[in-house]
Every structure is written in C-alpha cells, then in structure tokens.
Design an enzyme around this catalytic site. Structure first.
Site, mmCIF file in Angstrom:
data_model
loop_
_atom_site.group_PDB
_atom_site.id
_atom_site.type_symbol
_atom_site.label_atom_id
_atom_site.label_comp_id
_atom_site.label_asym_id
_atom_site.label_seq_id
_atom_site.Cartn_x
_atom_site.Cartn_y
_atom_site.Cartn_z
ATOM 1 N N GLN A 48 0.858 -1.174 0.000
ATOM 2 C CA GLN A 48 0.000 0.000 0.000
ATOM 3 C C GLN A 48 0.897 1.228 0.000
ATOM 4 O O GLN A 48 1.986 1.220 0.579
ATOM 5 C CB GLN A 48 -0.934 0.009 1.212
ATOM 6 C CG GLN A 48 -2.038 -1.043 1.102
ATOM 7 C CD GLN A 48 -2.957 -1.063 2.298
ATOM 8 O OE1 GLN A 48 -2.555 -1.496 3.370
ATOM 9 N NE2 GLN A 48 -4.188 -0.610 2.121
ATOM 10 N N SER A 49 0.432 2.306 -0.627
ATOM 11 C CA SER A 49 1.330 3.416 -0.949
ATOM 12 C C SER A 49 1.737 4.254 0.241
ATOM 13 O O SER A 49 2.867 4.736 0.311
ATOM 14 C CB SER A 49 0.671 4.316 -2.015
ATOM 15 O OG SER A 49 0.436 3.567 -3.187
#
Length: 480
Positions: A22-23
């Site tokens: 996830q960023s």
C-alpha cells in the site's frame, strides 16, 4: 479453473509469492479492506495448486513510483533470480510497480525463469507474446493512472493555496480556528515572546544581540512537544534558531506563502531519489499573498529586517554593519580602506586593550593594524559633543526605553507564573480524580503535581528577587 489457467506441475513445485503493498501509512491504517483482499491471495495460490506460499509485505506504506526504496520488491527480484518462484500474485499491476522500469524488469525476470504473473483477471505467461503485450499495457496504464491522479491532486491543492484557503502548517504563534480560519494563538505568553523578539531586533539591530539580551533575562521560547500538530509546547531557554526563524519568516508579516521549498532529483545506484525542503528565493515561491492575515509586524518592517540581517554578514565588503558588543566602541563598524572588509577586534596586553586589524588572509601581509584606545576616545568625545545640546532629552528617552524593557520583563514573568499556576491546578485535579488503588498512575500524577508546584515556586521566587532589585524599585516609583 480452465485448461488455459492450469499451471505446469514443475511450476507448482516451486513457491508462490504474494506481494502485498500500500502506498502510504494512512492507507495501511485506514484502507484495511484493500490490505485484507491482498492477503486473501494466499488462498488463491493454494487453490491453483501451490503448497509453498510466501507473503512479502515489507513494502506496506511505500510508494511504487520508483523514487522510494522498496526492500520487499528487491527481495522478490532476488527470489526470481534464484529460480525459486513459480508465480507472482498481486491484486493488480499497480501493486507491483507504478513505473515502467521496475515493471518491465520484473516481466523480463519472470520470462527468464518461466514464472507466471497472476492477478484477479487471470494467469499470464510472460514468455507468450500476447500475454507479454497485455501485461505491458497493464503496466503502462498503471503508470499513467498514477501521473493523472498526482497531477489532479497537485493542481487542486495549488488552486486552493492561490486563494489562501489551503490549511498549510503555520509557525508558532498562529493557529487555524475551526470557524474564523487563521488567527493569532490565544496564548498571551506566546504572543508576548514573539513580539518581544521583533521589538528587541528593532532596538539592537542584531539577531545575536537579541538572543544574548533575552538569555540574560532568562526568557523561554515554546518548543512543540507533539510533532506537527503544534497544540502542546514545552517552554525551553531560547536559542538562536528560534530568534532567526521568527525574524526570517514572512508569515509573521501577514503573508500567506506556499511553495517556499522545492524538490531535487538525484540518481542513487541506478534509481531516482527525491529530496525535499530545498529553500527557494522569494520570487520563486508558488504563492505569496500579502495582508492575508493579521501579522505581528507589517511588510515594510519585515523587508527592513531582512536587509539588516543581510548586512550583518560578518566581514562582507561594502555593507553597513551593526555593533557586535564588547569593550571596543567601534567593533564591527570600521572597514578597511584597502580591501573593503570589516575590521576585526582583538584584545591584547596584560590589561586587555582593543586592537583593530584587517584579517584578509588571501592578501598578506595584513592591510592594517592599529590600537583602538585613542580612536575610541576621540570618537567618544565627538559623540558627546554632538549630543550635548540634546542631553536631557536623550537621557529621558533612554530612561523611557529602559522602563519599557523592564515592563516587558515583568509581563513575561507574570505570564510564566500564571501558566505555572494553571498547570499546577490541572495536575492537582488529575491527581484528585485518580483512583487511589491504582498506585502506579497515582504515583506518577503526584510526581507531576510536585514538579508543577516547584515551577510555581521558582516563578514566584524570580518575581520576588526582581522586586528587591534597586532598578526594579526605581521602575515601580517611576510608574507610580
């Protein structure tokens, strides 16, 4: 499972790797559904016949744009190079990479070891031309999508900043109010200290002299104790960085500034690396709105302060220099007639006497050196002769300035005492509300209460000692 999706038996003997990413940290904490769906790919790998499934989730909270190091992705590449991986599973292409370099490098490695790429749409063999084409399109779309999203968000943010509505982080002394927007911090003690810095700089003309005078008066400056939220402060002895940050920040002059710093791109070990917070000059700022909010000073005074700070660069030729203190009368004010640099002051002899000299080392020998006792005496006599007709008025102004300084000190000490009493009362209430049976918490609350009471006593002692000072007594008589 169709025949097309069936995997060869030799691939099923290898391990399947589920890549989870996830960023941002905010997504890790809030977007738990996306995280859960990625971890469920383990069951998908087992359904397709893999017995050995490894999950790589080292890159949670890391962007796949190529500008951030991803140890999890590097670990995946190492496993592919070793030939241990039969399939790489991801939710979509954007989980693996958001830039063409990493994406095509991964496909090349998968093709070399005949590993498959599996997502929710199906199974892809990078060795087949059609699958390779489709995977390349997925990677390009993912990279394009990231650029579109980033551009839209930055444009919206910049438009809001140009209207002065973007709630950027503000310096100490300001807060964003829920209803009225940006305004002064309601803490009167905090406001008084900031205004004192500007007043002293106007009087003394030097940031260092402001620091020394405020240190001599034991003035404290707030330091945030809760990170960037700036809601709780620890009052510590003032430092030079506090003084210079207040004097150089245009926010205190009512200016809303956005885009004061930029980013730089460098190549490290073949990868792009971004570094931020590189200061830009005033004219290069993205947004600069004057009279946006109430300021501690006006813009004209801010510009004068910047000119004075620039002129105070020691040893710079051709600029006016403020006095630097010391027993020498003309310290920092004389310039060399030969090279234009400021003369330095040294104190020599058994009874130290001032000596002015030019220390330009790239032009030996020194341009000049001469004793300061005679020139200081001559300049002092000339000054007295000039101001003698205005001696009474000058003495009155000096006395008034001295009284104003004493009043500022008194207000700051009274505000410190007021805040110390509030903190002591708050600590007392917390201690009284604690369950006596909870000994660990009660002991800590009692300790905090004692520390607050000692702070109150120290403030009261400081004020009591100041009242016994003859100078303060004279000020009391003058005010009365």
């Amino acid at each position: 499972m169709t025949n097309v999706d069936r995997l060869p038996a030799d691939l099923l003997k290898r391990k399947a790797v589920v890549y989870v990413r996830q960023s941002t940290q905010a997504q890790v904490q809030l977007n738990v559904e996306s995280q859960r769906r990625q971890y469920e790919l383990v069951q998908e790998a087992k359904r397709r016949g893999f017995r050995d499934v490894e999950v790589i989730d080292d890159d949670l909270g890391r962007s796949a744009s190529g500008t951030v190091a991803r140890p999890g992705f590097d670990r995946l590449v190492a496993l592919l190079c070793a030939g241990d991986v039969g399939a790489v599973l991801c939710l979509d292409a954007s989980r693996l990479a958001r830039n063409g370099r990493d994406w095509h490098h991964l496909l090349e490695l998968c093709g070399l070891v005949e590993a498959r790429v599996i997502d929710l749409d199906g199974v892809y063999d990078p060795c087949r031309a059609n699958d390779r084409l489709l995977l390349g399109m997925k990677g390009s779309i993912s990279e394009f999508e990231l650029n579109v999203l980033r551009t839209r968000m930055l444009d919206a943010k910049r438009e809001k900043a140009q209207r002065g509505e973007l709630r950027i982080s503000v310096p100490v002394g300001y807060v964003w109010h829920r209803d009225v927007g940006l305004g002064f911090d309601p803490d009167a003690r905090l406001q008084e200290v900031i205004r004192l810095i500007f007043t002293r700089f106007q009087q003394l003309g030097s940031a260092r002299q402001v620091l020394l005078s405020m240190r001599a008066e034991q003035v404290h400056f707030p330091r945030p104790s809760d990170g960037r939220t700036l809601t709780h402060f620890d009052w510590t002895p003032i430092r030079y960085r506090n003084v210079i940050s207040v004097l150089k920040n245009p926010f205190y002059a009512g200016v809303y500034a956005y885009g004061k710093s930029g980013k730089q791109m460098t190549i490290v070990e073949g990868r792009a690396r971004k570094s931020y917070k590189h200061r830009k000059p005033f004219e290069a700022w993205d947004v600069m709105l004057r009279e946006h909010h109430d300021g501690y000073i006006d813009w004209a005074e801010f510009e004068r302060n910047q000119e004075k700070l620039a002129a105070n660069a020691y040893g710079k030729a051709g600029d006016v220099k403020s006095g630097r203190g010391g027993r020498a009368l003309l310290a920092g004010l004389l310039a060399c007639a030969r090279c234009g640099r400021r003369l330095s002051v040294a104190y020599t002899g058994r009874i130290p006497q001032a000596v002015y000299r030019c220390n330009r080392f790239d032009m030996p020998p020194r341009c000049m050196t001469f004793g300061g006792s005679r020139i200081d005496a001559a300049i002092g006599e000339e000054l007295l002769r000039v101001v003698e007709p205005l001696a009474i008025e000058a003495a009155q102004q000096a006395e008034q300035m001295h009284m104003d300084t004493l009043n500022e000190q008194r207000r700051i000490m009274e505000l410190e005492l007021q805040q110390a009493r509030y903190e002591a009362t708050l600590a007392e209430r917390r201690y009284a509300a604690c369950d006596p049976e909870n000994r660990l918490i009660a002991a800590q609350l009692e300790k905090n209460w004692e520390v607050a009471l000692r702070r109150v006593q120290a403030s009261q002692t400081t004020i009591a000692l100041s009242l016994t000072n003859p100078v303060w007594q004279a000020a009391e008589i003058h005010l009365s």
